[in-house]
Design an enzyme around this catalytic site. Structure first.
Site, PDB file in Angstrom:
ATOM      1  N   CYS A 114       0.807  -1.229   0.000  1.00 20.67           N
ATOM      2  CA  CYS A 114       0.000   0.000   0.000  1.00 20.67           C
ATOM      3  C   CYS A 114       0.842   1.281   0.000  1.00 20.67           C
ATOM      4  O   CYS A 114       0.479   2.246  -0.655  1.00 20.67           O
ATOM      5  CB  CYS A 114      -0.982   0.004   1.162  1.00 20.67           C
ATOM      6  N   HIS A 251      -3.471   7.042   3.697  1.00 26.92           N
ATOM      7  CA  HIS A 251      -3.866   5.863   2.913  1.00 26.92           C
ATOM      8  C   HIS A 251      -5.271   5.444   3.343  1.00 26.92           C
ATOM      9  O   HIS A 251      -5.576   5.348   4.535  1.00 26.92           O
ATOM     10  CB  HIS A 251      -2.864   4.727   3.159  1.00 26.92           C
ATOM     11  N   ASN A 281     -10.204   0.064  -0.148  1.00 19.73           N
ATOM     12  CA  ASN A 281      -8.752   0.206  -0.055  1.00 19.73           C
ATOM     13  C   ASN A 281      -8.135  -0.180  -1.404  1.00 19.73           C
ATOM     14  O   ASN A 281      -8.132  -1.355  -1.762  1.00 19.73           O
ATOM     15  CB  ASN A 281      -8.244  -0.698   1.079  1.00 19.73           C
TER      16      ASN A 281
END
Ligand code: ACO
Length: 324
Positions: A114, A251, A281
């Site tokens: 990520c 994030h 996500n």
């Protein structure tokens, strides 16, 4: 010398998977997912036409148009993905080909799950600060839907697909200030093994060989502890006050993680923009996609002070202080 963000682009697949749709796949509910994650829906790629190598080109074209540059002038492309449809050539050379960039441009990909886009961004900034690049495209693209375990309700509800890109241009200004941290010994709480067959072919009775493995509770505890801590440490190291920050661009993994971070930093939640409600996500694509959305709707304006912070598998986490 610093790399100013002069263009942003993003791509979200057409197909939407709502929480109610997911309730038909695993034992879950819209209420549970919304309450625990803030996510209402996510976009899922068409695996023929919206692979990372295709989505990233769409986002890159938009970023280049937004920047108003000739792609021939780009002298470095750095891309991030953990779920790319190709092992090689890289996503960066895929963009290079599609945008017909000159052969004087360097291309490579980075992999940091990520936080991959932030790792790519920091790499690009280092090239700019050292005088080795002037115009850089930084990309992130993910097809998480190929790799989530669609039988694991603890993880498949979280992820979505998409791509985001930024164009950075060298200019005079305060250099990129950042901290990056890692904890390899905690890698077991979030990992995905490699496989020879990246695509699941359920309709043909074939199960993909690999998927995300995640201890959600551990990842949650890690994020709500380390993200506020690294942001505070960044402020102390570079001598600025969090009160000066216009936006904390985190994030987009879970709205509760973002809310807990705001609370620990004693900052108003309004300064923590979110689009996770409708993207889920999207791993390395989440931060450039959010920046693009904020630029499009007028929230992001020149001169604003931003913290960009990401976290994920590795475990790795980071925080950047930039002036937009
Ligand atoms: N629907 C309904 N019930 C569920 C679901 C679901 N989708 N998922 C889990 N449950 C159940 C569990 O089985 C458990 O039941 P039990 O108490 O009877 O055992 C109960 O709900 C609570 O489970 P927890 O795992 O404790 O739930 P939690 O509140 O921690 O939420 C979640 C789970 C949403 C996964 C959360 O831990 C989280 O978001 N963690 C962070 C994950 C993350 O962000 N990962 C990505 C990091 S970035 C990257 O690099 C990929």
């Amino acid at each position: 010398m610093t790399g100013k963000i002069i263009g942003l682009g993003s791509y979200l697949p057409d197909k939407i998977l709502t929480n109610d749709d997911l309730a038909g796949i695993v034992e879950t509910s819209d209420e549970w997912i919304t309450e625990r994650t803030g996510i209402k829906q996510r976009h899922i790629s068409d695996h023929n036409t919206e692979r990372p190598s295709q989505m990233v080109v769409k986002a890159a074209l938009e970023a280049v148009a937004d920047a108003g540059i000739d792609p021939k002038d780009i002298d470095l492309i750095v891309s991030a993905s953990t779920t790319s449809d190709v092992l090689f050539p890289t996503l960066s050379t895929t963009i290079h080909k599609a945008l017909d960039v000159s052969e004087d441009c360097g291309c490579f990909d980075v992999n940091s799950a990520c936080p991959g886009w932030v790792a790519a961004f920091n790499t690009a900034q280092s090239f700019i600060e050292s005088g080795n690049a002037k115009l850089v495209l930084v990309a992130g693209a993910e097809c998480t839907s190929n790799y989530v375990d669609w039988e694991d309700r603890g993880s498949c509800i979280l992820f979505g697909d998409g791509a985001g890109c930024a164009v950075l241009q060298a200019c005079e200004g305060k250099k990129n200030e950042f901290l990056m941290r890692s904890s390899g010994k905690r890698s077991g709480c979030l990992f995905c093994e490699n496989a020879r067959q990246p695509y699941r072919k359920d309709e043909e009775g074939f199960e993909g060989l690999t998927h995300f493995n995640m201890n959600g509770r551990e990842v949650f505890k890690f994020a709500v502890t380390e993200v506020p801590a690294i942001i505070k440490d960044l402020a102390a190291r570079y001598n600025f006050s969090l009160d000066e920050i216009d936006y904390f661009i985190l994030h987009q993994a879970n709205a509760r993680i973002i809310e807990a971070t705001a609370k620990k930093l004693k900052m108003p939640i309004e300064r923590f923009p979110m689009n996770i409600q409708y993207t889920g996500n999207t791993s390395s694509a989440s931060i450039p996609m959010l920046l693009k959305e904020m630029k499009s709707d007028g929230r992001l304006v020149r001169g604003q002070k931003l913290i960009i912070a990401s976290f994920g598998a590795g475990l790795t986490w980071d925080a950047n202080y930039i002036i937009y």
